[in-house]
Design a protein around this motif. Sequence first.
Motif, PDB file in Angstrom:
ATOM      1  N   VAL A 274       0.720  -1.273  -0.027  1.00  0.00           N
ATOM      2  CA  VAL A 274       0.031   0.098   0.021  1.00  0.00           C
ATOM      3  C   VAL A 274       0.883   1.225  -0.242  1.00  0.00           C
ATOM      4  O   VAL A 274       0.493   2.277  -0.764  1.00  0.00           O
ATOM      5  N   ASP A 275       1.931   1.254   0.699  1.00  0.00           N
ATOM      6  CA  ASP A 275       2.954   2.393   0.738  1.00  0.00           C
ATOM      7  C   ASP A 275       3.567   2.556  -0.523  1.00  0.00           C
ATOM      8  O   ASP A 275       3.532   3.646  -0.986  1.00  0.00           O
ATOM      9  N   ASN A 276       4.007   1.516  -1.251  1.00  0.00           N
ATOM     10  CA  ASN A 276       4.400   1.687  -2.457  1.00  0.00           C
ATOM     11  C   ASN A 276       3.311   2.098  -3.469  1.00  0.00           C
ATOM     12  O   ASN A 276       3.857   3.082  -4.174  1.00  0.00           O
ATOM     13  N   GLU A 282       0.692   9.286  -5.910  1.00  0.00           N
ATOM     14  CA  GLU A 282       0.910  10.701  -5.436  1.00  0.00           C
ATOM     15  C   GLU A 282       1.754  11.342  -6.672  1.00  0.00           C
ATOM     16  O   GLU A 282       1.521  12.437  -7.151  1.00  0.00           O
ATOM     17  N   GLU A 283       2.919  10.462  -7.050  1.00  0.00           N
ATOM     18  CA  GLU A 283       3.746  11.137  -7.970  1.00  0.00           C
ATOM     19  C   GLU A 283       3.225  11.346  -9.248  1.00  0.00           C
ATOM     20  O   GLU A 283       3.385  12.266 -10.019  1.00  0.00           O
ATOM     21  N   ASN A 284       2.236  10.347  -9.511  1.00  0.00           N
ATOM     22  CA  ASN A 284       1.540  10.406 -11.053  1.00  0.00           C
ATOM     23  C   ASN A 284      -0.004  10.771 -11.046  1.00  0.00           C
ATOM     24  O   ASN A 284      -0.512  10.710 -11.873  1.00  0.00           O
ATOM     25  N   GLN A 307      -3.279   8.085   4.806  1.00  0.00           N
ATOM     26  CA  GLN A 307      -3.619   9.656   4.209  1.00  0.00           C
ATOM     27  C   GLN A 307      -3.315   9.404   2.726  1.00  0.00           C
ATOM     28  O   GLN A 307      -4.192  10.191   1.847  1.00  0.00           O
ATOM     29  N   ARG A 308      -1.905   9.227   2.460  1.00  0.00           N
ATOM     30  CA  ARG A 308      -1.682   9.394   1.081  1.00  0.00           C
ATOM     31  C   ARG A 308      -2.484   8.276   0.252  1.00  0.00           C
ATOM     32  O   ARG A 308      -2.813   8.717  -1.028  1.00  0.00           O
ATOM     33  N   PHE A 309      -2.757   7.260   0.626  1.00  0.00           N
ATOM     34  CA  PHE A 309      -3.486   6.342  -0.172  1.00  0.00           C
ATOM     35  C   PHE A 309      -4.870   6.659  -0.149  1.00  0.00           C
ATOM     36  O   PHE A 309      -5.615   6.306  -1.113  1.00  0.00           O
ATOM     37  N   SER A 310      -5.537   7.403   0.687  1.00  0.00           N
ATOM     38  CA  SER A 310      -6.752   7.793   0.959  1.00  0.00           C
ATOM     39  C   SER A 310      -7.132   8.750  -0.284  1.00  0.00           C
ATOM     40  O   SER A 310      -8.133   8.705  -0.602  1.00  0.00           O
TER      41      SER A 310
END
Length: 555
Positions: A274-276, A282-284, A307-310
């Motif tokens: 999930v982190d990866n 986020e980058e794309n 938060q980032r994946f959400s």
Amino acid sequence: MQNVNSTANIYNFISKNAQKTPHKRAVVVPSGRDKYGHRAYTSLTFKQLNDEINRFARGFNKIGIKKGTKAVVMITPSLEFYITFFALSKLGAIMVMIDPGIGLKSLKQCIAEAEPEAFIGITKAHIARVLFRWSPQTIKINVTLGPKLFWGGHRFYDLRDSDNSEFPTENMHPDEMSALMFTSGSTGISKGVVYTQGVLTNQVEYIRELYNLGSDDVDLATFPLFGLFDVSLGMTAVIPDMDATKPGKANPAYLVEAIEDNGITSIFGSPALVDNLSRYGEENKIKLPSVRNVISCGAPARNDILQRFSNMLNEGVKIHTPYGATEALPVASIDSITILNETAAETDSGKGTCVGFPDKHVQVKIVKITDEPIEEWSDSYLVEKGTIGEIIAKGPIVTKEYFKRPQNTKLAKIKQGDQIWHRMGDVGHFDDKGRLWFCGRKSHRVETEQGPMFTIPCERIFNQHPKVFRTALVGVGEKGKQVPVICVELEKSISDIDAKVIFKELAELGSKYEHTASIKNFLIHQGFPVDIRHNAKIGRELLAEWAAETLRGRI
């Protein structure tokens, strides 16, 4: 839920799904690319899967596999993996499931302990079986998926019977053994957990109930064993192009491709995966509008990752983080919205990681920390609410023993009449609302002269440094006099590393909290060892040895 007086077989879920949704895809696997460069897929509908299960149940039975036969299964995630698992279950055979990433020496020991009569595997697995002499005294039936070289036995597809009519199903007592699931050995030796048909069928029902999953769902099955739950629940299991033994290194572009190609509604993935995926998204600037459910387990999920994946998901979509272990799952569960809105601040201040309310079918208690066996239950072992202790669980999804490891069973189980409590090997506490908080593994606690220190509450303080990817608390020295050391893995993007400056800033962070103020020793590590199953649990035992050697003569 499963009645203790009834019979059970996890295969029955497939039979029911084949009748209810015969034309729905059950399993989807990648199969190269078409002439336009698009990913091509091969699949089986539920009717086709059920037909193949019946064909192979006949074929396996003809070569001597029957009720009670222990069969090692070493097949990579594929159509054949699903066919084999459920065909064996239909026969009442006992699947022996061992993660190949545990290493050759451990594999040999686990297989020897299981004493299997059959071995069903890919060519590479059979080569290892022969070269390293995996249980030659007991394995008499060999089935090879792929080229069969010099070891005899049967080719997998030679056992595909021409008759696809219903083969008799061994409906078993719920307490009869269905599988041996070996633990990853991330905090000790791999042990064979005895799964009964009752435990397996209850797990399917509880997961359905907990996450509202069913035949309308299409799951990205990044963890093979959870994929078995997918098809049992009537979901479509889509196997992505990845090495299932290295989820943290899965190509995120391939994962997104599988999600978009198949209209994925549900994702199961380890925190490392999930982190990866979230960093790539986020980058794309990628969004995943079809996804309406995410389950991430294997280790506590970090708030920043959630938060980032959400941000990649539609508003209101929850990332569920169940708590449990091979021996007991699911025990509790919480979702990202609750974490980010209610518990994140307390986690950041060192309270631990909230893993939610216990499942309604499971009892959870907190007992005094001890490394000794607790043979019989007594209320005297309980701690006061809010006190950190060892987490124990009891319920229909809790396994009762390790196979042929009475000493390990004695250490991990507590008898209460005819019921069994499982000692999770984790420490934690309950809050005033009745939610469970996880504070780390019991074996990872650092025993100082001032008292115990727990990994998760301490590490969270230092993980908030902007240059830090993750940290690990380890102890150097003898128990009771250990010196706490924080091992630090920096973000991969960090190039200007000034260790003295980073250590000073970390010490300043720690000084703000009573439970971390005494930590003065920091070490930068290039890349933490992690567990082979989820790539998320930190190998603190190895880090402790490394820290002791690195700091020899300095503390």
